[in-house]
Design a protein around this motif. Structure first.
Motif, PDB file in Angstrom:
ATOM      1  N   LEU A  14       0.805  -1.228   0.000  1.00 42.48           N
ATOM      2  CA  LEU A  14       0.000   0.000   0.000  1.00 42.48           C
ATOM      3  C   LEU A  14       0.835   1.275   0.000  1.00 42.48           C
ATOM      4  O   LEU A  14       0.285   2.363  -0.122  1.00 42.48           O
ATOM      5  CB  LEU A  14      -0.923   0.010   1.232  1.00 42.48           C
ATOM      6  CG  LEU A  14      -1.875  -1.180   1.382  1.00 42.48           C
ATOM      7  CD1 LEU A  14      -2.745  -0.990   2.627  1.00 42.48           C
ATOM      8  CD2 LEU A  14      -2.741  -1.359   0.146  1.00 42.48           C
ATOM      9  N   HIS A  15       2.147   1.170   0.185  1.00 42.70           N
ATOM     10  CA  HIS A  15       2.971   2.377   0.271  1.00 42.70           C
ATOM     11  C   HIS A  15       4.202   2.205  -0.602  1.00 42.70           C
ATOM     12  O   HIS A  15       5.234   1.697  -0.161  1.00 42.70           O
ATOM     13  CB  HIS A  15       3.355   2.622   1.742  1.00 42.70           C
ATOM     14  CG  HIS A  15       4.202   3.848   1.942  1.00 42.70           C
ATOM     15  ND1 HIS A  15       4.562   4.287   3.207  1.00 42.70           N
ATOM     16  CD2 HIS A  15       4.749   4.728   1.082  1.00 42.70           C
ATOM     17  CE1 HIS A  15       5.304   5.376   3.096  1.00 42.70           C
ATOM     18  NE2 HIS A  15       5.441   5.658   1.809  1.00 42.70           N
ATOM     19  N   VAL A  16       4.043   2.628  -1.861  1.00 40.18           N
ATOM     20  CA  VAL A  16       5.141   2.517  -2.820  1.00 40.18           C
ATOM     21  C   VAL A  16       4.913   3.613  -3.861  1.00 40.18           C
ATOM     22  O   VAL A  16       3.787   3.919  -4.220  1.00 40.18           O
ATOM     23  CB  VAL A  16       5.177   1.098  -3.437  1.00 40.18           C
ATOM     24  CG1 VAL A  16       3.884   0.736  -4.136  1.00 40.18           C
ATOM     25  CG2 VAL A  16       6.357   0.923  -4.369  1.00 40.18           C
ATOM     26  N   HIS A  17       6.007   4.228  -4.305  1.00 38.68           N
ATOM     27  CA  HIS A  17       5.902   5.398  -5.190  1.00 38.68           C
ATOM     28  C   HIS A  17       6.386   5.074  -6.603  1.00 38.68           C
ATOM     29  O   HIS A  17       7.475   4.510  -6.760  1.00 38.68           O
ATOM     30  CB  HIS A  17       6.779   6.539  -4.663  1.00 38.68           C
ATOM     31  CG  HIS A  17       6.402   7.001  -3.285  1.00 38.68           C
ATOM     32  ND1 HIS A  17       5.697   8.151  -3.065  1.00 38.68           N
ATOM     33  CD2 HIS A  17       6.641   6.466  -2.065  1.00 38.68           C
ATOM     34  CE1 HIS A  17       5.517   8.323  -1.758  1.00 38.68           C
ATOM     35  NE2 HIS A  17       6.078   7.299  -1.126  1.00 38.68           N
ATOM     36  N   LEU A  18       5.613   5.500  -7.584  1.00 37.95           N
ATOM     37  CA  LEU A  18       6.086   5.348  -8.967  1.00 37.95           C
ATOM     38  C   LEU A  18       7.362   6.170  -9.175  1.00 37.95           C
ATOM     39  O   LEU A  18       8.222   5.801  -9.962  1.00 37.95           O
ATOM     40  CB  LEU A  18       4.996   5.792  -9.958  1.00 37.95           C
ATOM     41  CG  LEU A  18       5.267   5.430 -11.419  1.00 37.95           C
ATOM     42  CD1 LEU A  18       5.307   3.917 -11.616  1.00 37.95           C
ATOM     43  CD2 LEU A  18       4.234   6.059 -12.353  1.00 37.95           C
ATOM     44  N   ALA A 191      -2.087   9.829   4.058  1.00 38.03           N
ATOM     45  CA  ALA A 191      -1.159  10.962   4.123  1.00 38.03           C
ATOM     46  C   ALA A 191       0.178  10.499   4.665  1.00 38.03           C
ATOM     47  O   ALA A 191       0.227   9.684   5.596  1.00 38.03           O
ATOM     48  CB  ALA A 191      -1.718  12.063   5.028  1.00 38.03           C
ATOM     49  N   HIS A 192       1.249  11.019   4.069  1.00 38.31           N
ATOM     50  CA  HIS A 192       2.564  10.831   4.681  1.00 38.31           C
ATOM     51  C   HIS A 192       2.625  11.716   5.919  1.00 38.31           C
ATOM     52  O   HIS A 192       2.353  12.920   5.845  1.00 38.31           O
ATOM     53  CB  HIS A 192       3.668  11.256   3.718  1.00 38.31           C
ATOM     54  CG  HIS A 192       4.036  10.207   2.722  1.00 38.31           C
ATOM     55  ND1 HIS A 192       3.150   9.707   1.803  1.00 38.31           N
ATOM     56  CD2 HIS A 192       5.210   9.552   2.505  1.00 38.31           C
ATOM     57  CE1 HIS A 192       3.757   8.788   1.065  1.00 38.31           C
ATOM     58  NE2 HIS A 192       5.007   8.672   1.472  1.00 38.31           N
ATOM     59  N   ALA A 193       2.983  11.132   7.038  1.00 36.87           N
ATOM     60  CA  ALA A 193       3.101  11.904   8.284  1.00 36.87           C
ATOM     61  C   ALA A 193       3.899  11.062   9.263  1.00 36.87           C
ATOM     62  O   ALA A 193       4.060   9.848   9.080  1.00 36.87           O
ATOM     63  CB  ALA A 193       1.729  12.211   8.864  1.00 36.87           C
ATOM     64  N   ASP A 215       0.935   6.982   5.849  1.00 36.50           N
ATOM     65  CA  ASP A 215       2.161   6.433   5.255  1.00 36.50           C
ATOM     66  C   ASP A 215       3.325   6.815   6.171  1.00 36.50           C
ATOM     67  O   ASP A 215       3.551   8.009   6.417  1.00 36.50           O
ATOM     68  CB  ASP A 215       2.336   6.974   3.836  1.00 36.50           C
ATOM     69  CG  ASP A 215       1.217   6.464   2.925  1.00 36.50           C
ATOM     70  OD1 ASP A 215       0.924   5.252   2.989  1.00 36.50           O
ATOM     71  OD2 ASP A 215       0.619   7.264   2.204  1.00 36.50           O
ATOM     72  N   HIS A 216       4.013   5.817   6.679  1.00 36.86           N
ATOM     73  CA  HIS A 216       5.014   5.911   7.751  1.00 36.86           C
ATOM     74  C   HIS A 216       4.282   6.000   9.098  1.00 36.86           C
ATOM     75  O   HIS A 216       3.890   4.996   9.633  1.00 36.86           O
ATOM     76  CB  HIS A 216       6.009   7.064   7.568  1.00 36.86           C
ATOM     77  CG  HIS A 216       6.857   6.929   6.342  1.00 36.86           C
ATOM     78  ND1 HIS A 216       7.640   5.833   6.119  1.00 36.86           N
ATOM     79  CD2 HIS A 216       7.011   7.751   5.268  1.00 36.86           C
ATOM     80  CE1 HIS A 216       8.258   5.983   4.960  1.00 36.86           C
ATOM     81  NE2 HIS A 216       7.893   7.120   4.422  1.00 36.86           N
ATOM     82  N   GLY A 217       4.135   7.208   9.624  1.00 33.10           N
ATOM     83  CA  GLY A 217       3.417   7.350  10.903  1.00 33.10           C
ATOM     84  C   GLY A 217       4.199   6.868  12.104  1.00 33.10           C
ATOM     85  O   GLY A 217       3.702   6.901  13.237  1.00 33.10           O
ATOM     86  N   THR A 271       7.555  -1.126   0.811  1.00 35.70           N
ATOM     87  CA  THR A 271       8.926  -0.848   0.349  1.00 35.70           C
ATOM     88  C   THR A 271       9.236   0.634   0.154  1.00 35.70           C
ATOM     89  O   THR A 271      10.393   1.014   0.092  1.00 35.70           O
ATOM     90  CB  THR A 271       9.200  -1.546  -0.995  1.00 35.70           C
ATOM     91  OG1 THR A 271       8.276  -1.036  -1.969  1.00 35.70           O
ATOM     92  CG2 THR A 271       9.066  -3.050  -0.894  1.00 35.70           C
ATOM     93  N   ASP A 272       8.227   1.486  -0.048  1.00 40.71           N
ATOM     94  CA  ASP A 272       8.394   2.925  -0.299  1.00 40.71           C
ATOM     95  C   ASP A 272       8.947   3.170  -1.714  1.00 40.71           C
ATOM     96  O   ASP A 272       8.230   3.637  -2.584  1.00 40.71           O
ATOM     97  CB  ASP A 272       9.294   3.580   0.767  1.00 40.71           C
ATOM     98  CG  ASP A 272       8.901   5.021   1.073  1.00 40.71           C
ATOM     99  OD1 ASP A 272       7.906   5.496   0.496  1.00 40.71           O
ATOM    100  OD2 ASP A 272       9.589   5.672   1.882  1.00 40.71           O
ATOM    101  N   ASP A 273      10.245   2.898  -1.909  1.00 37.33           N
ATOM    102  CA  ASP A 273      10.899   3.143  -3.209  1.00 37.33           C
ATOM    103  C   ASP A 273      11.850   1.978  -3.476  1.00 37.33           C
ATOM    104  O   ASP A 273      13.066   2.108  -3.334  1.00 37.33           O
ATOM    105  CB  ASP A 273      11.692   4.457  -3.155  1.00 37.33           C
ATOM    106  CG  ASP A 273      10.787   5.641  -2.900  1.00 37.33           C
ATOM    107  OD1 ASP A 273      10.042   6.026  -3.823  1.00 37.33           O
ATOM    108  OD2 ASP A 273      10.814   6.178  -1.785  1.00 37.33           O
TER     109      ASP A 273
HETATM  110 ZN   LIG Z   1       6.494   7.223   0.917  1.00 39.20          ZN
END
Ligand SMILES: [Zn+2]
Length: 335
Positions: A14-18, A191-193, A215-217, A271-273
């Motif tokens: 759920l948390h990965v960036h193109l 939201a990233h926070a 996202d993170h938190g 994984t994020d990136d």
């Molecule tokens: Zn992220």
């Protein structure tokens, strides 16, 4: 756990960036086509240790994508790669402000097309979380949501916000109208926070933006009352261990994942990136297992948290539940 077994099992992210889906080879090729030289030696491009530098680099290489064909190919290639890593379903954050070489509607159309082509070929089933940048004005943020109202690519399922909270300051109230408008369109909110901000950023995401996921938190852990609230209200934290070690904590021993899990906060592993950080979902799950002392059944449960927090439809969620149980069946039986 058998080495490599996790790679073959169906997973959800759920948390990965193109924006973090580029390989060095791909960046070099795009730079060549665009007629631009690399701002640093290639091997130094991915060696980033702070968020500000990291975001600056993203702007540069995403800006090399200057046609819908290139954007479609990037999305297709990434969803195919995720599929090869056993990711069955992913919600991929796309922040159009990084992609300065393409108008926003063209970018989102191209990404949608690339994801659809990959899904049809057996790649991951990728959806899109369109993300605002922290530093955007309230008017710009609302403009993006109005644009989505006029033309919503079928794979768009959510609205998010990312960027550097430390430099953008207090943005919750400014972005709140855009999040309310997105909710009225039926989009999921995240939201990233709690990465570049402390617990106050997490509280603002919950109270001002009304998100169901963060996202993170992870810096919520600095305020026990907030951790208890996340657990009580069932708000999910999308945690990325390798990314947090690189940009935030310095080592795994300082990461609060185990404390958050022990407090009953719903947590997913992400994984994020991945290409930029040299990680995969299988590696992140292995790291989580080492940090929390998880067995196979716990890893399945964490994957199940991601299914329940996904912004898909209920029938799609039911399909994912069955897919996970069938895939993990013999491997993750308790005992
Ligand atoms: Zn992220």
């Amino acid at each position: 756990m058998a080495p490599g077994a996790l790679r073959l099992l169906p997973k959800v992210e759920l948390h990965v960036h193109l924006e973090g889906s580029f390989t060095l080879e791909r960046i070099k090729e795009l730079a060549r086509v665009a007629g631009e030289s690399l701002p640093e030696p290639a091997e130094a491009l991915f060696d980033v240790r702070d968020l500000a530098t990291f975001l600056h680099r993203l702007d540069w290489w995403c800006g090399l994508v200057r046609s819908e064909e290139e954007a479609e190919a990037q999305a297709h290639g990434f969803a195919s790669w995720l599929g090869g890593e056993g990711v069955a379903y992913a919600e991929v954050t796309v922040n159009p402000t990084h992609w300065s070489g393409l108008p926003r509607p063209a970018l989102l159309r191209a990404v949608d097309a690339g994801f659809s082509r990959a899904a049809g070929e057996g790649g991951a089933d990728c959806r899109v979380v369109v993300s605002l940048l922290r530093s955007q004005s309230g008017e710009e943020a609302l403009g993006l949501v109005r644009e989505l109202e006029r033309e919503m690519p079928p794979r768009v399922v959510g609205l998010g916000v990312d960027g550097n909270e430390a430099s953008a300051g207090w943005t919750g109230p400014r972005l709140a109208p855009a999040f309310r408008a997105a909710a009225s369109l039926g989009l999921g909110l995240t939201a990233h926070a709690g990465e570049s901000s402390g617990p106050e950023g997490v509280r603002s995401a919950l109270d001002d933006l009304g998100v169901s996921r963060i996202d993170h938190g992870v810096r919520a852990v600095e305020e026990p009352g907030l951790v208890a609230r996340l657990a009580r209200e069932g708000r999910t934290l999308n945690v990325c261990l390798t990314s947090n070690v690189r940009l935030l904590f310095g080592d795994l021993a300082g990461h609060p994942l185990a404390s958050l899990v022990a407090a009953g906060v719903p947590v997913t592993i992400n994984t994020d990136d991945p290409l930029l950080l040299g990680t995969t979902m299988a590696k992140e799950l292995e790291l989580a297992a080492s940090v929390c002392g998880w067995e196979a059944g716990d890893l399945l449960a964490a994957t199940g948290v991601a299914v329940e927090a996904a912004f898909c439809t209920e029938p799609e969620r039911e399909v994912l539940r069955h897919l996970l149980l069938a895939g993990w069946d013999s491997w993750a039986q308790p005992g």
